[in-house]
Design a protein around this motif. Structure first.
Motif, PDB file in Angstrom:
ATOM      1  N   ARG A 193      75.111 -23.108 114.779  1.00 28.68           N
ATOM      2  CA  ARG A 193      75.516 -22.094 113.807  1.00 28.68           C
ATOM      3  C   ARG A 193      77.039 -22.039 113.737  1.00 28.68           C
ATOM      4  NH1 ARG A 193      72.179 -17.360 116.596  1.00 28.68           N
ATOM      5  NH2 ARG A 193      72.812 -18.652 118.381  1.00 28.68           N
ATOM      6  N   LYS A 194      77.557 -21.287 112.798  1.00 33.34           N
ATOM      7  CA  LYS A 194      79.005 -21.186 112.651  1.00 33.34           C
ATOM      8  C   LYS A 194      79.630 -20.579 113.901  1.00 33.34           C
ATOM      9  CE  LYS A 194      79.198 -21.003 107.615  1.00 33.34           C
ATOM     10  NZ  LYS A 194      79.616 -20.219 106.422  1.00 33.34           N
ATOM     11  N   GLY A 222      71.445 -14.523 121.443  1.00 33.09           N
ATOM     12  CA  GLY A 222      72.825 -14.132 121.212  1.00 33.09           C
ATOM     13  C   GLY A 222      73.426 -15.005 120.130  1.00 33.09           C
ATOM     14  N   SER A 223      74.704 -14.798 119.866  1.00 34.23           N
ATOM     15  CA  SER A 223      75.380 -15.556 118.818  1.00 34.23           C
ATOM     16  C   SER A 223      76.888 -15.461 119.043  1.00 34.23           C
ATOM     17  CB  SER A 223      75.037 -14.990 117.436  1.00 34.23           C
ATOM     18  OG  SER A 223      75.587 -13.682 117.296  1.00 34.23           O
ATOM     19  N   GLY A 258      71.965 -23.074 118.779  1.00 32.90           N
ATOM     20  CA  GLY A 258      71.443 -23.462 117.471  1.00 32.90           C
ATOM     21  C   GLY A 258      70.697 -22.367 116.756  1.00 32.90           C
ATOM     22  N   SER A 259      70.122 -21.431 117.506  1.00 35.82           N
ATOM     23  CA  SER A 259      69.448 -20.266 116.934  1.00 35.82           C
ATOM     24  C   SER A 259      69.290 -19.221 118.025  1.00 35.82           C
ATOM     25  CB  SER A 259      68.065 -20.638 116.359  1.00 35.82           C
ATOM     26  OG  SER A 259      67.138 -20.872 117.399  1.00 35.82           O
ATOM     27  N   ALA A 260      68.957 -18.011 117.616  1.00 33.79           N
ATOM     28  CA  ALA A 260      68.829 -16.920 118.583  1.00 33.79           C
ATOM     29  C   ALA A 260      67.661 -17.130 119.529  1.00 33.79           C
ATOM     30  CB  ALA A 260      68.669 -15.588 117.847  1.00 33.79           C
ATOM     31  N   THR A 261      66.634 -17.861 119.081  1.00 35.77           N
ATOM     32  CA  THR A 261      65.426 -18.011 119.888  1.00 35.77           C
ATOM     33  C   THR A 261      65.360 -19.328 120.654  1.00 35.77           C
ATOM     34  OG1 THR A 261      64.260 -18.897 117.954  1.00 35.77           O
ATOM     35  CG2 THR A 261      64.100 -16.527 118.344  1.00 35.77           C
ATOM     36  N   HIS A 262      66.318 -20.220 120.423  1.00 30.40           N
ATOM     37  CA  HIS A 262      66.279 -21.531 121.092  1.00 30.40           C
ATOM     38  C   HIS A 262      67.221 -21.556 122.280  1.00 30.40           C
ATOM     39  CE1 HIS A 262      67.575 -25.913 121.438  1.00 30.40           C
ATOM     40  NE2 HIS A 262      66.285 -25.935 121.718  1.00 30.40           N
TER      41      HIS A 262
END
Length: 451
Positions: A193-194, A222-223, A258-262
């Motif tokens: 992600r960005k 998280g992010s 790559g994503s919140a769930t991965h």
């Protein structure tokens, strides 16, 4: 969208409305009468319902948190009790809605979402995870990096400080800024992600110095945006820059999953080359695009929870890139299910490849005395404290400088992260020449130093 969820008007309003409505409801229950002789008073019925619901909520929350470890870590007793209290409150108002009529019943029905919202805000205030309303829906107020001109470094940090003493610094903004950017995955092809990047005032000047870099990783879920907001990065860095002639580290917050769930395990696996992305793509982009220093001593990696685990497995594996690590509440090993499951699903059955990612093994194999570890854990997060001590022992055996902090009154949460990274920033700033630490670690109010 930028209203705070952990302080200010939003939580005060919700807590206030909930309290006022609850008091009115309790008065209404106290004044009501049982319809039939011999039946319990409605207030007694509601209190019994609250006790039973609260006890059930406490049991379920404890099982989910500490027995089955659904989230990978303990939620901590403050969170468990807050959830139990919220469920007790819901039990109370539902029982009241059943026993009351008219306006009083309507009030009880309205109280259900208010109690749930108050409980959610209470849990969030403990974790410090969602700082603003916008963070709930992924909203970001930050502009793209392309909206400003960023120049290459034209001097060293030492030269910048010399100019500051002569009052000859180039023009720069009063404060640093956070930007959103897509970092090319040239070598890794990892679908990230960005990312977010904080540039201090000096980095936004016409002639910036070559600045140190802190590559910081959020937990999972998280992010990058969550790390910037929940970590209070901009305010912390700007406060530092204000005292150091516009100097502060550049902060990179890339996406390691790559994503919140991965969960990528921050390794090169069958599920993506996260390690190559973080240690090559991100680093190469920063050193060619930003006024970022290139020597390992000027680079640090840090992170919270899974991000802290990533930090401790990657930094010793790449001593040519990173000279310091600042993990908080990390784990002993990359974790997403059992070791056997991870070896099979991520490493195609290669146990050795997995073991190389275990922090103590990575430190023993490739860690160097030139690297340093500044780490911390929340006082109530006993598992993370134990992990921290175990890894610290391995780091000392490798000849590393190690600092361990405990944050009283916190658990596995962002409050602990902020408390550790404040002195960590001063420590890293001194290590990279930005400025000297003006007080000992024991003088910082929110942390305790482990001996």
């Amino acid at each position: 969208m930028e209203l705070s969820l952990v302080r200010g008007i939003v939580p005060r309003t919700v807590f206030g409305l909930t309290a006022i409505a609850a008091i009115i409801l309790i008065i209404g229950l106290a004044l009501s009468k049982s319809k039939k002789r011999g039946r319990l008073h409605p207030l007694i019925v509601s209190l019994i319902a609250a006790v039973l619901a609260g006890a059930a909520g406490l049991l379920v929350a404890w099982l989910v948190s500490d027995v089955f470890m659904v989230f990978g870590v303990s939620l901590g007793w403050p969170v468990i009790f807050t959830i139990a209290g919220g469920i007790a409150g819901v039990g109370f108002v539902i029982a009241a809605a059943v026993t009351l009529r008219g306006v009083r019943r309507a009030l009880a029905v309205v109280l259900v979402p208010l109690v749930l919202l108050s409980t959610a805000l209470g849990v969030d205030s403990i974790y410090g995870e969602y700082q603003t309303i916008g963070s709930l829906v992924g909203y970001t107020p930050y502009p793209p990096l392309g909206s400003v001109t960023v120049r290459k470094a034209s001097m060293s940090v030492g030269e910048w400080r010399d100019k500051a003493r002569k009052d000859a610094l180039p023009s720069m903004p009063d404060s640093g800024r956070v930007f959103v950017v897509s970092i090319p995955n040239t070598e890794s092809k990892f679908k990230a992600r960005k990312a977010m990047v904080y540039l201090p005032p000096a980095a936004l000047s016409a002639r910036p110095p070559a600045l140190p870099v802190m590559e910081l990783l959020a937990g999972q879920p998280g992010s990058p945006g969550r790390l910037i907001d929940a970590g209070n990065i901009a305010a912390t860095m700007n406060a530092y820059a204000a005292e150091h002639d516009g100097l502060a580290p550049i902060v990179l917050a890339p996406d390691q999953n790559g994503s919140a769930t991965h969960n990528s395990l921050c390794a090169d696996t069958t599920r993506g080359n996260a390690e190559t992305y973080l240690t090559k793509d991100v680093v190469n982009w920063a050193t060619t695009t930003l006024p970022a220093a290139k020597s390992a001593r000027m680079w640090a990696m840090g992170g919270f929870s899974q991000g802290g685990t990533c930090t401790t497995q990657l930094v010793p594996r790449h001593p040519d890139i990173y000279g310091a690590m600042l993990p908080v509440d990390g784990e002993l090993k990359p974790t997403n299910g059992s070791v056997a499951k991870m070896v099979q699903e991520y490493f195609a059955g290669d146990r050795k490849a997995y073991d190389e990612q275990v922090p103590v093994d990575a430190i023993a194999a490739t860690g160097t005395p030139e690297q340093a570890r500044f780490t911390g854990a929340g006082e109530r997060d006993k598992e993370s404290i134990s992990n921290m001590r175990t890894i610290a022992d391995a780091a000392r055996k490798a000849g590393m400088e190690v600092t361990e902090l405990i944050v009283p009154g916190t658990g596995h949460d962002w409050h602990a992260v902020q408390a550790v990274w404040r002195p960590g920033l001063d420590w890293f700033g001194e290590r990279t020449g930005l400025g000297e630490m003006t007080k000992s670690l024991k003088e910082y109010p929110q942390v305790e130093v482990l001996q």
